[in-house]
Design a protein around this motif. Structure first.
Motif, mmCIF file in Angstrom:
data_model
loop_
_atom_site.group_PDB
_atom_site.id
_atom_site.type_symbol
_atom_site.label_atom_id
_atom_site.label_comp_id
_atom_site.label_asym_id
_atom_site.label_seq_id
_atom_site.Cartn_x
_atom_site.Cartn_y
_atom_site.Cartn_z
ATOM 1 N N ALA A 216 0.835 -1.212 0.000
ATOM 2 C CA ALA A 216 0.000 0.000 0.000
ATOM 3 C C ALA A 216 0.866 1.257 0.000
ATOM 4 C CB ALA A 216 -0.921 -0.014 1.224
ATOM 5 N N MET A 217 1.961 1.219 0.753
ATOM 6 C CA MET A 217 2.865 2.369 0.765
ATOM 7 C C MET A 217 3.561 2.530 -0.579
ATOM 8 S SD MET A 217 4.140 4.928 2.311
ATOM 9 C CE MET A 217 3.430 4.637 3.934
ATOM 10 N N GLN A 218 3.881 1.434 -1.224
ATOM 11 C CA GLN A 218 4.478 1.530 -2.555
ATOM 12 C C GLN A 218 3.522 2.185 -3.548
ATOM 13 O OE1 GLN A 218 5.924 -2.292 -3.862
ATOM 14 N NE2 GLN A 218 7.050 -2.683 -1.968
ATOM 15 N N ARG A 219 2.243 1.823 -3.484
ATOM 16 C CA ARG A 219 1.259 2.436 -4.377
ATOM 17 C C ARG A 219 1.099 3.913 -4.085
ATOM 18 N NH1 ARG A 219 -3.391 -2.311 -3.864
ATOM 19 N NH2 ARG A 219 -2.246 -3.912 -5.054
ATOM 20 N N ALA A 220 1.052 4.275 -2.800
ATOM 21 C CA ALA A 220 0.921 5.691 -2.434
ATOM 22 C C ALA A 220 2.123 6.493 -2.908
ATOM 23 C CB ALA A 220 0.751 5.817 -0.921
ATOM 24 N N MET A 221 3.311 5.922 -2.752
ATOM 25 C CA MET A 221 4.513 6.620 -3.207
ATOM 26 C C MET A 221 4.531 6.736 -4.728
ATOM 27 S SD MET A 221 7.352 4.927 -0.655
ATOM 28 C CE MET A 221 8.692 5.810 -1.427
ATOM 29 N N ALA A 222 4.060 5.697 -5.419
ATOM 30 C CA ALA A 222 4.008 5.772 -6.880
ATOM 31 C C ALA A 222 3.020 6.830 -7.343
ATOM 32 C CB ALA A 222 3.626 4.402 -7.453
ATOM 33 N N ALA A 223 1.833 6.906 -6.671
ATOM 34 C CA ALA A 223 0.853 7.940 -7.033
ATOM 35 C C ALA A 223 1.399 9.328 -6.757
ATOM 36 C CB ALA A 223 -0.438 7.705 -6.245
ATOM 37 N N GLU A 224 2.086 9.485 -5.640
ATOM 38 C CA GLU A 224 2.680 10.785 -5.320
ATOM 39 C C GLU A 224 3.729 11.189 -6.351
ATOM 40 O OE1 GLU A 224 5.129 12.936 -1.638
ATOM 41 O OE2 GLU A 224 4.538 10.822 -1.532
ATOM 42 N N ALA A 225 4.572 10.241 -6.734
ATOM 43 C CA ALA A 225 5.596 10.540 -7.730
ATOM 44 C C ALA A 225 4.966 10.866 -9.083
ATOM 45 C CB ALA A 225 6.553 9.347 -7.862
ATOM 46 N N GLU A 226 3.886 10.132 -9.458
ATOM 47 C CA GLU A 226 3.223 10.415 -10.730
ATOM 48 C C GLU A 226 2.585 11.793 -10.738
ATOM 49 O OE1 GLU A 226 -0.170 8.380 -13.647
ATOM 50 O OE2 GLU A 226 0.350 7.476 -11.717
ATOM 51 N N ALA A 227 1.946 12.158 -9.602
ATOM 52 C CA ALA A 227 1.345 13.492 -9.517
ATOM 53 C C ALA A 227 2.409 14.580 -9.597
ATOM 54 C CB ALA A 227 0.558 13.613 -8.210
ATOM 55 N N ALA A 228 3.539 14.347 -8.949
ATOM 56 C CA ALA A 228 4.619 15.337 -9.011
ATOM 57 C C ALA A 228 5.146 15.475 -10.433
ATOM 58 C CB ALA A 228 5.740 14.932 -8.051
ATOM 59 N N ARG A 229 5.272 14.362 -11.158
ATOM 60 C CA ARG A 229 5.739 14.434 -12.545
ATOM 61 C C ARG A 229 4.730 15.158 -13.437
ATOM 62 N NH1 ARG A 229 7.546 9.123 -11.393
ATOM 63 N NH2 ARG A 229 5.645 8.250 -12.320
ATOM 64 N N GLU A 230 3.426 14.898 -13.228
ATOM 65 C CA GLU A 230 2.414 15.595 -14.023
ATOM 66 C C GLU A 230 2.437 17.095 -13.748
ATOM 67 O OE1 GLU A 230 -1.294 13.797 -13.152
ATOM 68 O OE2 GLU A 230 -0.912 11.972 -14.335
ATOM 69 N N ALA A 231 2.616 17.478 -12.493
ATOM 70 C CA ALA A 231 2.687 18.904 -12.166
ATOM 71 C C ALA A 231 3.886 19.559 -12.841
ATOM 72 C CB ALA A 231 2.766 19.080 -10.649
ATOM 73 N N ARG A 232 5.034 18.874 -12.811
ATOM 74 C CA ARG A 232 6.213 19.438 -13.476
ATOM 75 C C ARG A 232 5.999 19.515 -14.988
ATOM 76 N NH1 ARG A 232 8.993 16.151 -9.668
ATOM 77 N NH2 ARG A 232 9.243 14.516 -11.241
ATOM 78 N N ALA A 233 5.285 18.526 -15.556
ATOM 79 C CA ALA A 233 5.022 18.555 -16.996
ATOM 80 C C ALA A 233 4.119 19.736 -17.368
ATOM 81 C CB ALA A 233 4.374 17.239 -17.433
ATOM 82 N N LYS A 234 3.111 20.011 -16.546
ATOM 83 C CA LYS A 234 2.229 21.158 -16.816
ATOM 84 C C LYS A 234 2.991 22.473 -16.716
ATOM 85 C CE LYS A 234 -2.061 18.922 -15.371
ATOM 86 N NZ LYS A 234 -3.184 18.912 -14.399
ATOM 87 N N VAL A 235 3.867 22.550 -15.739
ATOM 88 C CA VAL A 235 4.656 23.786 -15.608
ATOM 89 C C VAL A 235 5.550 23.971 -16.828
ATOM 90 C CG1 VAL A 235 6.493 24.878 -14.271
ATOM 91 C CG2 VAL A 235 4.570 23.794 -13.101
#
Length: 305
Positions: A221-240
């Motif tokens: 569960a922690m691995q999934r949460a960390m993966a979702a967090e990393a994906e959201a951070a990458r999407e935010a950087r891509a939008k910027v």
């Protein structure tokens, strides 16, 4: 004198000396081969009873020589040391070897100690990190014995004690770190564990050479949460990055429009270049845009006519 007169018989002492004189010839060189054993016996202060027992042991070796040489002389390998106990005391307060050592029967016992590097594998440990994340961490400790006397006299089982201390130290150190520090600073944490282990095991004659953290396991569960967090951070950087690109493109278009405004012929050239690009793609339909100023001119002529 009567030649038939019997010669006087030798006494029992003389008979024993005459019978056992030959072992002395072989045994005295042994005293020169192993001089430290006798010097160590002098320094131990074993008392009168001890000296009597040691003397009897020497006498036993002397009487049974050279058969006793096969049981009393031991060979110590290059990577080994022998701790000799004479009447319960460590002989010379130091380890013997490598080479040949003399062990007296009934009074001496010896323990071999291996000085080669030992690999200690720490099994996975359940650890709660500083930020309340449950992880399983395993590692490897490389150590060797640098003082054989301390390893035998100061601890019952030096290898078991080092193994248990390594487990405890690993849990204690990692319990003060957060998950991000644990994942990013493995080398620093390993060096910290090595320093603590080295200082704690020095009195046992142990030198810790290296500590390695092998694997860090976290819940699924922690691995999934960390993966979702990393994906959201990458999407935010891509939008910027996309927004910055649009801004730079709009600035470039603004500058291009200002240049085309100053030169109307340049706009026509750009128009012809666009038609060339469209025609190169095998398109069947081509749109001819008309400039607005041309339409305005046509409108003015219709009103004037």
């Amino acid at each position: 004198m009567d030649p038939k007169r019997e010669t006087p018989k030798k006494s029992s002492t003389e008979h024993l000396i005459g019978k056992f004189w030959w072992p002395l010839f072989f045994f005295f060189p042994v005293l020169f081969v192993f001089p430290d054993d006798y010097k160590g016996t002098k320094r131990e202060g074993i008392g009168i009873c001890g000296w009597i027992l040691v003397s009897l042991s020497f006498l036993l070796v002397l009487i049974t020589f050279p058969v006793s040489i096969w049981t009393c002389v031991k060979v110590i390998k290059e990577y080994e040391r022998a701790v000799v106990f004479r009447l319960g005391r460590i002989l010379s307060k130091k380890a013997k070897g490598p080479g040949l050592i003399l062990i007296l029967p009934c009074t001496d016992i010896f323990i071999k100690v291996d000085l080669r590097t030992v690999t200690c594998k720490i099994p996975p440990q359940e650890i709660l990190t500083k930020d309340a994340v449950t992880t399983q961490v395993d590692g490897v400790v490389y150590y060797r014995i640098h003082s054989a006397v301390s390893a035998i006299a100061n601890v019952t089982d030096v290898h078991s004690a080092t193994f248990l201390l390594a487990q405890t130290t690993l849990r204690n150190v990692l319990g003060t770190k957060s998950l991000s520090q644990l994942l990013a600073g493995r080398e620093e944490i390993a060096h910290n564990i090595q320093t603590i282990l080295d200082s704690a095991t020095d009195q046992w004659g142990i030198k810790v050479a290296r500590v390695e953290i092998k694997d860090v396991r976290i819940p699924v569960a922690m691995q999934r949460a960390m993966a979702a967090e990393a994906e959201a951070a990458r999407e935010a950087r891509a939008k910027v990055v996309a927004a910055e690109g649009e801004m730079n493109a709009s600035k470039a278009l603004k500058q291009a429009s200002m240049v085309l405004t100053e030169s109307p012929a340049g706009l026509q050239l750009r128009y012809l270049q666009t038609l060339t690009t469209l025609a190169a793609e095998n398109n069947s339909t081509i749109v001819f845009p008309l400039p607005i100023n041309m339409l305005e001119a046509l409108g003015q002529k219709n009103r004037g006519g």
